[in-house]
Write a protein that holds these residues in place. Sequence first.
Motif, mmCIF file in Angstrom:
data_model
loop_
_atom_site.group_PDB
_atom_site.id
_atom_site.type_symbol
_atom_site.label_atom_id
_atom_site.label_comp_id
_atom_site.label_asym_id
_atom_site.label_seq_id
_atom_site.Cartn_x
_atom_site.Cartn_y
_atom_site.Cartn_z
ATOM 1 N N TYR A 160 -5.846 5.860 2.362
ATOM 2 C CA TYR A 160 -5.452 5.849 0.952
ATOM 3 C C TYR A 160 -6.592 5.376 0.061
ATOM 4 O O TYR A 160 -6.932 6.030 -0.929
ATOM 5 C CB TYR A 160 -4.217 4.961 0.748
ATOM 6 C CG TYR A 160 -3.915 4.733 -0.710
ATOM 7 C CD1 TYR A 160 -3.473 5.780 -1.513
ATOM 8 C CD2 TYR A 160 -4.108 3.485 -1.288
ATOM 9 C CE1 TYR A 160 -3.225 5.583 -2.865
ATOM 10 C CE2 TYR A 160 -3.858 3.283 -2.630
ATOM 11 C CZ TYR A 160 -3.409 4.334 -3.417
ATOM 12 O OH TYR A 160 -3.175 4.139 -4.751
ATOM 13 N N ALA B 277 0.766 4.143 -2.845
ATOM 14 C CA ALA B 277 0.387 5.471 -2.348
ATOM 15 C C ALA B 277 1.535 6.469 -2.450
ATOM 16 O O ALA B 277 1.324 7.676 -2.314
ATOM 17 C CB ALA B 277 -0.098 5.372 -0.895
ATOM 18 N N THR C 8 -9.344 7.670 -1.023
ATOM 19 C CA THR C 8 -9.044 8.733 -1.994
ATOM 20 C C THR C 8 -9.223 8.253 -3.432
ATOM 21 O O THR C 8 -9.180 9.064 -4.356
ATOM 22 C CB THR C 8 -7.594 9.243 -1.847
ATOM 23 O OG1 THR C 8 -6.670 8.226 -2.285
ATOM 24 C CG2 THR C 8 -7.289 9.685 -0.422
ATOM 25 N N LEU C 9 -9.404 6.957 -3.630
ATOM 26 C CA LEU C 9 -9.416 6.394 -4.982
ATOM 27 C C LEU C 9 -10.764 6.546 -5.669
ATOM 28 O O LEU C 9 -11.818 6.448 -5.037
ATOM 29 C CB LEU C 9 -9.055 4.906 -4.922
ATOM 30 C CG LEU C 9 -7.675 4.571 -4.356
ATOM 31 C CD1 LEU C 9 -7.498 3.065 -4.271
ATOM 32 C CD2 LEU C 9 -6.575 5.211 -5.192
ATOM 33 N N ARG D 9 -3.803 3.581 7.663
ATOM 34 C CA ARG D 9 -3.148 4.173 6.495
ATOM 35 C C ARG D 9 -3.784 3.639 5.206
ATOM 36 O O ARG D 9 -3.979 4.386 4.249
ATOM 37 C CB ARG D 9 -1.658 3.850 6.500
ATOM 38 C CG ARG D 9 -0.866 4.606 7.534
ATOM 39 C CD ARG D 9 0.519 3.954 7.732
ATOM 40 N NE ARG D 9 1.464 4.890 8.247
ATOM 41 C CZ ARG D 9 2.365 5.540 7.536
ATOM 42 N NH1 ARG D 9 2.458 5.337 6.244
ATOM 43 N NH2 ARG D 9 3.189 6.390 8.106
ATOM 44 N N THR D 10 -4.080 2.342 5.197
ATOM 45 C CA THR D 10 -4.691 1.724 4.021
ATOM 46 C C THR D 10 -6.049 2.349 3.736
ATOM 47 O O THR D 10 -6.345 2.727 2.598
ATOM 48 C CB THR D 10 -4.836 0.200 4.231
ATOM 49 O OG1 THR D 10 -3.536 -0.375 4.409
ATOM 50 C CG2 THR D 10 -5.534 -0.464 3.058
ATOM 51 N N ILE E 166 0.844 -1.201 0.000
ATOM 52 C CA ILE E 166 0.000 0.000 0.000
ATOM 53 C C ILE E 166 0.875 1.246 0.000
ATOM 54 O O ILE E 166 0.599 2.212 -0.734
ATOM 55 C CB ILE E 166 -0.987 -0.002 1.183
ATOM 56 C CG1 ILE E 166 -1.922 -1.213 1.109
ATOM 57 C CG2 ILE E 166 -1.762 1.317 1.240
ATOM 58 C CD1 ILE E 166 -2.806 -1.285 -0.132
#
Length: 173
Positions: free
Chosen positions: A119, A61, A122-123, A115-116, A57
């Motif tokens: 991220y 990222a 945001t996709l 954190r995953t 990831i």
Amino acid sequence: MTTTAALLVDAFDRVRDAVHHAAKGLSPEQLSARVDDGANSIGWLLWHLSRIQDDHIAAVAGVEQAWTADGWAGRFALPFDVSATGYGHTSADVAKMGIISRDKFIGYHDDVHDRTVRYVMTLTDADLDHIVDHRWTPVVTLAMRLVSVISDDLQHIGQAAFVRGQLERRSPR
């Protein structure tokens, strides 16, 4: 769930929940126990699946891994190179892991999970077709990499659940 990102977050949430369940109530000794000399311990499996998720990831990222950025490598103080993820480890390597507390395994995984999720949220669907690895045939898209991480995590958490079951069967009732 209305977006692909929400679907992916749900999958990563399920991994996190399974990690918590696999380690629930286990002592550091139980987390390091192996059903035989060639087997992986629950702790090693939790560390490895978290390391792979963190590594993969962070790479897509474009950020530093939690392992180093958030000081987990120092807290674990493992006898491996700081870049080690467990990929290619031998039984002897697994045995070197030592006794580590449940809080470290859970804390590290939760950090990686957070954190995953940040991220993944945001996709957009259009992002998923982006090629992230040209070394394979076919090339690896972001969607393929994310599904691969989820698949790997689920396989290893299943192994950890199996080991836990074996350890519980050994314990006197």
